[in-house]
Scaffold this active site. Structure first.
Site, mmCIF file in Angstrom:
data_model
loop_
_atom_site.group_PDB
_atom_site.id
_atom_site.type_symbol
_atom_site.label_atom_id
_atom_site.label_comp_id
_atom_site.label_asym_id
_atom_site.label_seq_id
_atom_site.Cartn_x
_atom_site.Cartn_y
_atom_site.Cartn_z
ATOM 1 N N CYS A 180 0.834 -1.193 0.000
ATOM 2 C CA CYS A 180 0.000 0.000 0.000
ATOM 3 C C CYS A 180 0.873 1.248 0.000
ATOM 4 O O CYS A 180 1.989 1.250 0.531
ATOM 5 C CB CYS A 180 -0.912 -0.008 1.228
ATOM 6 S SG CYS A 180 -2.065 1.387 1.295
ATOM 7 N N ASP A 227 0.428 3.775 1.738
ATOM 8 C CA ASP A 227 0.407 4.373 3.077
ATOM 9 C C ASP A 227 1.831 4.599 3.590
ATOM 10 O O ASP A 227 2.656 3.680 3.586
ATOM 11 C CB ASP A 227 -0.355 3.443 4.030
ATOM 12 C CG ASP A 227 -0.733 4.134 5.340
ATOM 13 O OD1 ASP A 227 0.189 4.624 6.033
ATOM 14 O OD2 ASP A 227 -1.923 4.168 5.685
ATOM 15 N N ARG A 266 2.972 4.817 6.416
ATOM 16 C CA ARG A 266 3.322 4.096 7.640
ATOM 17 C C ARG A 266 3.778 2.664 7.367
ATOM 18 O O ARG A 266 4.099 1.925 8.303
ATOM 19 C CB ARG A 266 2.118 4.062 8.582
ATOM 20 C CG ARG A 266 1.594 5.427 9.008
ATOM 21 C CD ARG A 266 0.242 5.294 9.695
ATOM 22 N NE ARG A 266 -0.770 4.782 8.771
ATOM 23 C CZ ARG A 266 -2.015 4.463 9.124
ATOM 24 N NH1 ARG A 266 -2.392 4.593 10.389
ATOM 25 N NH2 ARG A 266 -2.874 4.015 8.234
ATOM 26 N N HIS A 288 -2.403 -3.895 5.078
ATOM 27 C CA HIS A 288 -2.204 -3.483 6.472
ATOM 28 C C HIS A 288 -3.537 -3.130 7.099
ATOM 29 O O HIS A 288 -4.429 -2.576 6.441
ATOM 30 C CB HIS A 288 -1.235 -2.297 6.561
ATOM 31 C CG HIS A 288 -1.767 -1.026 5.979
ATOM 32 N ND1 HIS A 288 -2.370 -0.043 6.738
ATOM 33 C CD2 HIS A 288 -1.804 -0.573 4.692
ATOM 34 C CE1 HIS A 288 -2.738 0.957 5.953
ATOM 35 N NE2 HIS A 288 -2.406 0.670 4.704
ATOM 36 N N CYS A 305 -6.246 0.259 6.825
ATOM 37 C CA CYS A 305 -6.034 0.795 5.479
ATOM 38 C C CYS A 305 -7.163 1.755 5.106
ATOM 39 O O CYS A 305 -8.345 1.387 5.116
ATOM 40 C CB CYS A 305 -5.969 -0.347 4.472
ATOM 41 S SG CYS A 305 -5.734 0.186 2.759
#
Length: 232
Positions: free
Chosen positions: A39, A41, A43, A95, A98
């Site tokens: 992803c 993202d 993080r 994750h 999400c």
């Protein structure tokens, strides 16, 4: 941007202190074992959560770690990783928490991204009975993250790139992982090649081993048409 550049300079100094030839070695090329499809993202940094260093992992990231068969970016990365870099393991990593998965489940419009989120809503459609049976919203979204990863691994198996690799000299291994941001741990969903067996009669394809014969037939057909045209 000044902070970024300064951090880069500090990092270079640190790496050269550890190994004066560090960058010279990297410049010689890459031979990664893994392709990581994750992803976007911020993080979920691929190398950090897997403990891999530069040159060990080829990475592709998009919203909600999707494998979409019309995504030429993803398919180009996949083909290059498998056929050129000869990666051994392909990881789809989702994750918990999400945002893309949560947005797809919310049933609202967000703009251009709605077209992308439709692919996640297709996952909900495929698993609607299980999805709706989970009463707790947080647990329902966590399970959707897992189901999404499983379906994206299946989508990998549907591509001719992976099917050809499985028949050829580089039979890659497919994996589905989920990263728990709260704990920092990766969960193996134990997705394996058997997932595709039940659908092989639908998605399985044979490589065009007789491409030259097909081309030759086309040429002969054209010549025959030309001959008939001249005779008439």
């Amino acid at each position: 941007m000044k902070e970024i550049l300064e951090n880069n300079r500090i990092w270079v100094e640190r790496m050269l202190t550890q190994d004066p030839q560090y960058f010279e070695k990297l410049a010689q090329g890459q031979k990664p074992q893994y392709l990581f499809i994750g992803c976007s993202d911020s993080r979920v940094p691929a190398s950090a959560i897997t403990g891999t260093g530069p040159g060990e992992m080829f990475v592709h990231r998009n919203i909600a770690n999707m494998v979409v068969h019309t995504d030429m970016n993803l398919l180009s990365v996949l083909q290059y990783a498998v056929e050129v870099l000869q990666v051994q393991d392909i990881i789809v990593c989702g994750h918990y928490g999400c945002g893309g998965v949560a947005a797809a489940a919310a049933g609202k419009q967000y703009g251009l991204i709605d077209n992308w989120l439709t692919n996640i809503r297709d996952v909900i459609r495929l698993h609607e009975k299980e999805f709706l049976s989970i009463q707790d919203e947080d647990q329902r979204l966590r399970r959707l993250v897992e189901m999404n990863v499983i379906e994206q691994v299946r989508n990998l198996g549907k591509t001719n790139i992976i099917q050809n690799a499985m028949r050829g000299g580089n039979p890659v291994r497919l994996h589905g992982l989920v990263y728990d941001i709260r704990e920092g741990l990766l969960k193996d969903l134990e997705v394996n090649d058997a997932l595709m067996n039940d659908f092989k009669h639908i998605y399985g394809t044979e490589a065009m081993k007789h491409a030259e014969e097909v081309l030759e037939d086309q040429v002969e057909t054209t010549e025959d048409l030309g001959t008939k045209s001249q005779s008439s």
